[in-house]
Design an enzyme around this catalytic site. Structure first.
Site, short mmCIF file in Angstrom:
data_model
loop_
_atom_site.label_atom_id
_atom_site.label_comp_id
_atom_site.label_asym_id
_atom_site.label_seq_id
_atom_site.Cartn_x
_atom_site.Cartn_y
_atom_site.Cartn_z
N LYS A 111 -1.21 -9.47 2.52
CA LYS A 111 -0.67 -8.88 3.66
C LYS A 111 -1.34 -8.15 4.77
O LYS A 111 -2.32 -7.36 3.98
CB LYS A 111 0.66 -8.17 3.62
N GLU B 235 -1.75 -5.78 8.26
CA GLU B 235 -0.87 -5.20 9.36
C GLU B 235 -1.55 -5.53 10.57
O GLU B 235 -2.85 -5.40 10.68
CB GLU B 235 -0.99 -3.70 8.93
N GLU C 173 8.78 -4.46 10.68
CA GLU C 173 9.17 -3.16 10.17
C GLU C 173 9.72 -2.39 11.33
O GLU C 173 9.00 -1.96 12.18
CB GLU C 173 8.03 -2.42 9.38
N ASP D 152 0.94 -1.36 -0.12
CA ASP D 152 0.06 -0.12 -0.02
C ASP D 152 0.82 1.31 -0.06
O ASP D 152 0.42 2.18 -0.20
CB ASP D 152 -0.95 -0.02 1.12
N SER D 153 2.04 1.03 0.07
CA SER D 153 3.18 2.24 -0.33
C SER D 153 2.91 2.83 -1.55
O SER D 153 3.23 3.95 -1.71
CB SER D 153 4.50 1.64 0.04
N ASP E 58 -1.16 -6.08 -0.58
CA ASP E 58 -1.40 -5.67 0.69
C ASP E 58 -2.90 -5.27 0.92
O ASP E 58 -3.52 -4.75 -0.01
CB ASP E 58 -0.42 -4.35 0.75
O1 KIV Z 1 3.36 -1.22 1.80
C1 KIV Z 1 4.66 -1.56 1.66
O2 KIV Z 1 5.29 -1.46 0.83
C2 KIV Z 1 4.98 -2.38 2.97
C3 KIV Z 1 6.03 -2.95 3.07
C4 KIV Z 1 7.33 -1.88 3.18
C5 KIV Z 1 6.68 -4.05 3.64
O3 KIV Z 1 4.21 -2.62 3.80
#
Ligand code: KIV
Length: 308
Positions: free
Chosen positions: A141, A143, A210, A72-73, A111
């Site tokens: 993924k 969180e 992280e 989600d970055s 994510d």
């Molecule tokens: O969103 C992302 O890129 C991440 C990674 C940094 C693990 O969660």
């Protein structure tokens, strides 16, 4: 939409990632000693990177990256949001589909964006199913630690492999008071240990750590049976992940100290664009060899037609 599943042909699968767990000692001294004795397990650390579009995902996959995460970055590094919170399921699905078209070998993880798993658990599982069914993700993924136990178990029950993520979880930025290293006090470190155990007990196949102290990451890594993937968590994890745009110099904002830069693509783009602009303004682009031409016969007939 293709799903690229071709086990036995070099394709990285969830069981392959689980099989890459290396047993590690928990103290930093021991781990430093161990690095001078590079065995098979050292060489097989899990290589993960983020990708959000077709060309970069293809380059990563062809370079042999093990796990491609549509993180989600993307919200911050590609879409220009100030943080990851506004990102929607639809936006994440769009990027995951693009990456799916490119990735043949790596494990593709998507994510779950903020808000997509924070309400009713059934809705969260339905959202996770969309990533698998509509975008071709092989895992999602999520969180969060202890408080995600039930949810992770429910996703696993629905045949969706889950990668956990604890420590600095950007979706909790308001609760955490910003982006800062986590687990520095005894209480915070013990909570992260409980979080890691909970994520494993819930059935996750791996966990991102992280921005936590190296010693704590080493301890978690030595305790868990599932692989740990570090980002700002020191070298003792079973694998490492970075945001692609940070490591190639294409992030325009602040980059954390752990984000080693391997290239300066941003500078290369700026130079290329300036050179192009100057060439256009000065009439140097395009050159004759960059132009299409009529055959001499058509050219003559065209000229003759103009004269008559
Ligand atoms: O969103 C992302 O890129 C991440 C990674 C940094 C693990 O969660």
């Amino acid at each position: 939409m293709s799903t690229a599943f071709d086990a036995g042909n070099g394709k990285i699968t969830v069981p392959d990632i689980l099989g890459r767990k290396t047993s590690r000692p928990s103290s930093s001294n021991q781990s430093s000693d161990r690095r001078s004795d590079r065995g098979d397990s050292e060489r097989r650390r899990i290589v993960c990177l983020t990708a959000y579009d077709y060309p970069t995902a293809r380059l990563l996959d062809e370079a042999g990256v093990d796990v491609v995460l549509v993180g989600d970055s993307v919200g911050m590094v590609v879409l220009g949001y100030e943080n990851t919170l506004p990102l929607t399921v639809e936006e994440m699905l769009h990027h995951t589909r693009a990456v799916r078209r490119a990735v043949r070998r790596a494990l593709l993880v998507a994510d779950m964006p903020y808000g997509s798993f924070h309400g009713h658990k059934d809705e969260a599982v339905r959202n996770a199913v969309r990533f698998v069914k509509e975008a071709g993700a092989e895992a999602v993924k999520v969180e969060g630690g202890e408080r995600r136990m039930e949810l992770i178990a429910q996703m696993v029950e629905a045949e969706i492999p889950v990668m956990g993520h604890i420590g600095l979880t950007p979706q909790s930025m308001h609760a955490l008071g910003g982006f800062r290293v986590q687990g520095k006090t005894l209480e915070a470190a013990e909570q992260l240990l409980r979080d890691a155990r909970a994520v494993e007990a819930a059935g996750a196949f791996s966990i991102v750590l992280e921005s936590i102290p190296r010693e704590l990451a080493a301890r978690i890594t030595s305790e868990l049976r599932i692989p740990t993937i570090g980002i700002g968590a020191g070298p003792d994890c079973d694998g490492q992940i970075l945001v692609l745009h940070d490591m190639i110099g294409l992030s325009l904002g602040h980059t954390p100290k752990f984000a080693r830069r391997y290239a300066n693509v941003g500078e290369a783009i700026s130079h290329a664009v300036s050179a192009y602009a100057e060439d256009v303004r000065e009439g140097r682009f395009p050159a004759d060899e960059e132009s299409y031409h009529l055959s001499s016969e058509v050219r003559e007939r065209l000229l003759a037609a103009r004269r008559s």
